[in-house]
Design a protein around this motif. Structure first.
Motif, short mmCIF file in Angstrom:
data_model
loop_
_atom_site.label_atom_id
_atom_site.label_comp_id
_atom_site.label_asym_id
_atom_site.label_seq_id
_atom_site.Cartn_x
_atom_site.Cartn_y
_atom_site.Cartn_z
N HIS A 182 39.64 -25.47 16.33
CA HIS A 182 40.89 -25.97 16.94
C HIS A 182 40.66 -27.37 17.49
O HIS A 182 39.60 -27.67 18.05
CB HIS A 182 41.34 -25.07 18.10
CG HIS A 182 41.63 -23.66 17.71
ND1 HIS A 182 42.29 -23.32 16.54
CD2 HIS A 182 41.37 -22.48 18.33
CE1 HIS A 182 42.42 -22.01 16.47
NE2 HIS A 182 41.85 -21.47 17.54
N TYR A 187 42.92 -28.08 11.56
CA TYR A 187 42.15 -27.14 10.74
C TYR A 187 43.09 -26.59 9.66
O TYR A 187 44.25 -26.32 9.94
CB TYR A 187 41.60 -25.99 11.60
CG TYR A 187 40.59 -25.14 10.89
CD1 TYR A 187 39.22 -25.39 11.02
CD2 TYR A 187 41.00 -24.08 10.07
CE1 TYR A 187 38.29 -24.61 10.33
CE2 TYR A 187 40.08 -23.31 9.39
CZ TYR A 187 38.72 -23.58 9.52
OH TYR A 187 37.81 -22.81 8.85
N CYS A 190 47.07 -28.61 15.35
CA CYS A 190 45.66 -28.43 15.00
C CYS A 190 45.50 -28.79 13.53
O CYS A 190 46.26 -28.32 12.68
CB CYS A 190 45.26 -26.97 15.24
SG CYS A 190 43.57 -26.63 14.68
CO CO Z 1 42.98 -24.49 14.85
#
Ligand code: CO
Length: 154
Positions: free
Chosen positions: A74, A140, A138
């Motif tokens: 994160h 990711y 985020c």
């Molecule tokens: Co994340």
């Protein structure tokens, strides 16, 4: 005597924290691929108010889960809402740079990517997010579907 001194300094610290709090927020990241803000799960319609009186604004992130950054990473990325799809697309393979294209000019600011038990923060000039809708998310892969919210300067 010592107790009294400790009490007074604790009081001073709490006042200091209170006056700084308006230009700073604390978020949590979880193993369930969510941000938590003020005890609630952040959704795309969650608004975090950025006081216009703040010169700089800090967003702190604590990963309260147990999974490592490699599998449940994160971070907090701040960008214009209309730029996010492009940022995510171009960052998809940039694993070594937290899934952000290096020096992506569309990114206003970003923290590092963290895993369970870690903390990070991102600070930016409030002037940079005035005029237009800016979001935080985020980076990711696939996380921004659930980990995204709005920043509202007022
Ligand atoms: Co994340």
């Amino acid at each position: 005597m010592l107790k009294k001194a400790l009490f007074v300094s604790a009081l001073a610290l709490s006042f200091g924290a209170a006056s700084a709090a308006s230009c700073e927020v604390q978020l949590e990241g979880t193993d369930a691929m969510t941000y938590i803000y003020n005890g609630k799960t952040v959704t795309k319609t969650t608004e975090i108010v950025v006081p216009a009186s703040c010169k700089e604004f800090t967003m702190k992130l604590k990963h309260t889960g147990k999974m490592p950054a490699k599998t449940m990473g994160h971070n907090i990325v701040v960008a214009k809402a209309s730029d996010i799809a492009g940022i995510v697309k171009d960052g998809a393979k940039a694993k070594d740079t937290d899934y952000l294209k290096p020096n992506d000019a569309r990114v206003v600011a970003h923290s590092k990517m963290i895993g369970g038990g870690e903390e990070t923060s991102v600070k930016f000039d409030v002037a940079k997010i005035k005029g237009g809708q800016f979001d935080f998310f985020c980076s990711y892969p696939a996380h921004q579907a659930k980990m995204r919210g709005k920043l509202v300067v007022k």
